[in-house]
Scaffold this active site. Sequence first.
Site, PDB file in Angstrom:
ATOM      1  CG  HIS A   1      61.177 -24.789  29.768  1.00  0.00           C
ATOM      2  ND1 HIS A   1      60.190 -23.940  30.225  1.00  0.00           N
ATOM      3  CD2 HIS A   1      61.840 -25.202  30.876  1.00  0.00           C
ATOM      4  CE1 HIS A   1      60.249 -23.859  31.549  1.00  0.00           C
ATOM      5  NE2 HIS A   1      61.239 -24.607  31.971  1.00  0.00           N
TER       6      HIS A   1
ATOM      7  CG  ASP B   1      58.244 -23.544  27.610  1.00  0.00           C
ATOM      8  OD1 ASP B   1      58.011 -24.751  27.831  1.00  0.00           O
ATOM      9  OD2 ASP B   1      58.464 -22.724  28.523  1.00  0.00           O
TER      10      ASP B   1
ATOM     11  CB  SER C   1      62.442 -23.039  34.577  1.00  0.00           C
ATOM     12  OG  SER C   1      61.460 -24.017  34.759  1.00  0.00           O
TER      13      SER C   1
END
Length: 469
Positions: free
Chosen positions: A446, A388, A175
């Site tokens: 994600h 995601d 991320s």
Amino acid sequence: MEFRGVIFVSFLIFQLGVNSNAFSMNDLISKLPGQPDVNFRQFAGYIDVDENVVGRSLFYYFVEAEKDPLTQPLTVWLTGGPGCSSVGDAFGSVGPFIVTKDAHGLQTNILSWNKVSNLLFIDSPIGSGWSYSNTSSDYNNGDDSTNKILLTFMQKWYEKYPVFKSKDLYLAGSSFAGHFVPNLANALLDDNKQSKQSKFNLKGLVLGNPMLRKKLDDIAKIDFFFSREMINSSLYNEIKKECNAIDENNYFSSIKTTWSTKCKNLVFEADLAAFKTDAHNYSPQKLFDVFRPPCAETEQDLNLGKQVPIVSTEVDMCHPLRVQFYFNLPEVQKAFHGNQTNLSYRWKGCFTANFKYNEADKDLDMLPALKNLLQLSVPITIFSGDQDGIIPIEGTLQHLEKLAEELNIKLTKKETWNFGTKFYEGGLKYEFGDLLKFLTVKGGNHHVTSSRPSQAFSIFTSFTIKWMH
């Protein structure tokens, strides 16, 4: 020959000496509460990251490789947010343990990355996990301040564990680590140029669902919705027409791109349409995994002694909740040597009340940092879950195509990739030249390391460590 034998024996004694003495035994964890027996050691503690200020410290958790740690590489794991705890993330993703259903114990993670590497988890920036400062302004973080502190941390950590200085080093994360990891990699290489002493032996980067060009990722969500028939073509076309302030070729983070009110309203309409809901019931959390419901349980359930399920449709959606509960147990904090300053806030997986991050830095363009690393022949592996909606594969692929174009690198291969002994299909693999790989992960959200741990482990072993040797 005899002379060489003497040298070898001396070298052996030196190596054995290093083995026993080159670890910070004060930071050795005797055993974490509810932990199964293991054959590797764990260490945790604080590293002061300022020469002049006592009381500015990053917390770390270091796990030896399962076998022959002194012959294995070192992998640094940084979690995104910004403001999430990398140490906490270890207990639901790539670390050696997973928190049990009742959140009072641990079970072995059979897909831990410490099967092939030593692992170092760093709570960064200040205010993440147990990292803290006595200076309140230090909680106002940004890309530059975070990077300076991480560089100091790495220098000081190696002073504490000098035997690892010469080992192969991989930087990994997910991320917002799409900012942290490339920035740190460049800082380490710059430090190598300036330092006459030993150098950081950087071998490669591996990034999961990385944020590289945030403003475009926000719009890539619309491509993601449309490609999966979650919104209709008229809404899609209207958004593409209205929200065209920037594209891949004019991404300037310094230019304040303000989406028009109409653009914002249309994007929100798309969110509601995609999840077949209304404004009252819409949760942005759904974007992290567009097909699975978020964890429904609460810490209150755990306080009442209920067990929180580990698996929902093959994916553990509640592990952050269990980790948060476990890390707030006093006996856990004691075993970790954590929270030694009795912080004024509870341990949180992400975003303690004190934590702040410069919003403008979230929009920064990370392609120049990646470009610099590729020009210095540092291999980069990027993987993304195809469920995601926060940083969709559609956007990441466009960014990497733009990066390849700037470096005049061609897409040399596009094919499916397999994992496991039975060669299950993992997703699509794109190779740009010799140094840049992008892998999509079927069914991954994600957090691929949590939602598709087998695939993530395979990517790390096959497409990172083995590929780079």
